[in-house]
Design an enzyme around this catalytic site. Structure first.
Site, PDB file in Angstrom:
ATOM      1  N   ASP A 284       0.813  -1.211  -0.022  1.00 52.84           N
ATOM      2  CA  ASP A 284      -0.075  -0.141  -0.117  1.00 52.84           C
ATOM      3  C   ASP A 284       0.806   1.221   0.140  1.00 52.84           C
ATOM      4  O   ASP A 284       2.033   1.238   0.001  1.00 52.84           O
ATOM      5  CB  ASP A 284      -1.128  -0.053   1.322  1.00 52.84           C
TER       6      ASP A 284
ATOM      7  N   ASP B 157     -10.158   3.437  -3.721  1.00 51.69           N
ATOM      8  CA  ASP B 157     -10.789   2.229  -3.182  1.00 51.69           C
ATOM      9  C   ASP B 157     -12.321   1.853  -3.822  1.00 51.69           C
ATOM     10  O   ASP B 157     -12.957   3.175  -3.877  1.00 51.69           O
ATOM     11  CB  ASP B 157     -11.115   2.028  -1.505  1.00 51.69           C
TER      12      ASP B 157
END
Ligand code: GLA
Length: 405
Positions: A150, A205
């Site tokens: 990430d 997301d």
């Protein structure tokens, strides 16, 4: 005669100097398939649940359909020891990661884990910055097969450098790992990550809704399925075997309607997207299982040509998508984004379907194709005659065309 050059070659051989780190090739020649804990469970994870998910992946038929990776997302972390090695949270994972990996492997599946290029993960757990080689070694010792990496808390870090460092660390640790980059498309990874990762997120997301924009505290957004789909525009030329655009994990089975779930899954297959389920596999409706295990739709996603599909036309929120497949076949998807049913009329022989980037042409004037409907699983005629059907609201009709000899 012993020359300087021959000495150098011998030294290089013995000590491994000059072994160029790289990404592990051949690991994701088709888009990775699996499951990830984040969409449904966020930080509410533990080893018993992960074992249950592995069991369910086998029992539900998903493993048989091609799903392979069980990926533990954020929040598995405990502390680093005094030497800097990371360990899982001992309450959530009392038996440790090695035992969990052994269990997942015993089911014929693979285990994935999550870390972050910055100082801390998005949920505030220890990131890998400065610990890349140690973390990669630890993952290799545990038997990890997939790493999602990430991009939170990375102020002032160069993305190409950060992701290359972790790629090299994984390679040096010696255990083949699928490397999944998650920097949300911020730095256009499709332009530079082909030799670094097997897949890269293209967007922020996903959110469980058809077409919404969801605002979070702190002023960041998650995106509905159609929003994410639209953000893929212009990216198909960068994807191919071993290096995929990742429009984020699936929300199938997490609360949208069956039509919407079917459309979401179909469009991800048209995009040659990684198929990473994000629902509770231990508790699925018949409809959810049917969608996630439709092997004919999965075959479109997993087609060995590895070409991402494209939007051929769009009119009044009714879109027609094409995806070139191996053996001169094609997948076609009619996507109805409207709130009411839409009639599709498609007269093949009047359409000029050309993939201008990869050079494929359907040539409906010269070639007749047999048509199969991938959701009703019926052969429904040939491209000699125009296709006419009604697509329900927020749904698709997905077809596979096979040239007749
Ligand atoms: C980011 C990622 C998500 C998930 C969370 C975990 O938001 O994009 O997919 O991994 O972090 O905190």
């Amino acid at each position: 005669m012993i020359t300087k050059k021959s000495l150098f070659v011998v030294f290089t051989f013995i000590f491994g100097f000059g072994i160029q780190a790289q990404k592990f090739e051949e690991l994701a020649l088709t888009p990775p398939m699996g499951w990830n804990s984040w969409n449904k469970f966020a930080c509410d994870i533990n080893e018993e649940m992960i074992r249950g998910i592995a069991d369910a992946m086998v029992e539900s038929g998903m493993k048989e359909a091609g799903y392979k990776y069980i990926v533990i997302d954020d929040c598995w972390h405990g502390r680093r020891d005094s030497f800097g090695f990371i360990y899982p949270d001992s309450t959530r994972f009392p038996n440790g990661m090695k035992a969990l990996a052994d269990y997942v492997h015993s089911k014929g599946l693979k285990l994935g884990i999550y870390s972050d290029a910055g100082t801390e993960t998005c949920a505030g757990y220890p990131g890998s910055r400065g610990y890349e080689y140690q973390d990669a070694l630890q993952y290799a010792k545990w038997g990890i097969d997939y790493l999602k990496y990430d991009w939170c808390n990375t102020e002032n870090i160069n993305p190409v450098g950060a992701y290359t460092t972790m790629r090299d660390a994984l390679y040096k640790a010696g255990r083949p790992v699928v490397f999944s980059m998650c920097e949300w498309g911020n730095n256009e990874p499709w332009k530079w990550a082909e030799d670094i990762a097997h897949l890269w997120r293209t967007t922020g997301d996903i959110f469980i809704c058809w077409d919404c924009k969801h605002e979070h505290e702190g002023g960041w957004y998650s995106w509905g399925v159609m929003k994410i789909l639209d953000m893929q525009e212009g990216l198909r030329k960068y994807a191919g075997p071993g290096h995929w655009n990742d429009p984020d994990m699936l929300e199938v089975g997490n609360g949208m309607s069956v039509n919407e779930d079917r459309a979401h899954f179909s469009m991800w297959a048209m995009l040659a997207a990684p198929l990473i389920a994000g629902n509770d596999l231990r508790n699925m409706s018949e409809e959810t299982i049917e969608i996630l295990t439709n092997e004919e739709v999965i075959a479109v996603d997993q087609d060995s040509l590895g070409v991402q599909g494209f939007k051929y036309s769009s009119k009044d929120s009714l879109e027609t998508w094409f995806k070139p497949l191996d053996n001169n076949e094609w997948a076609v998807c009619f996507l109805n984004r409207r709130a009411e049913p839409a009639v599709v009329e498609f007269d093949w022989e009047n359409e000029n379907v050309v993939d201008e980037i990869f050079g494929y042409e359907a040539k409906f004037n010269e070639i007749t194709y047999a048509i199969r409907n991938l959701w009703t699983r019926k052969n429904i005629g040939k491209t000699k005659r125009a296709f006419k059907a009604t697509v329900p609201s927020h749904d698709v009709i997905m077809l596979r065309l096979k040239p007749l000899k």
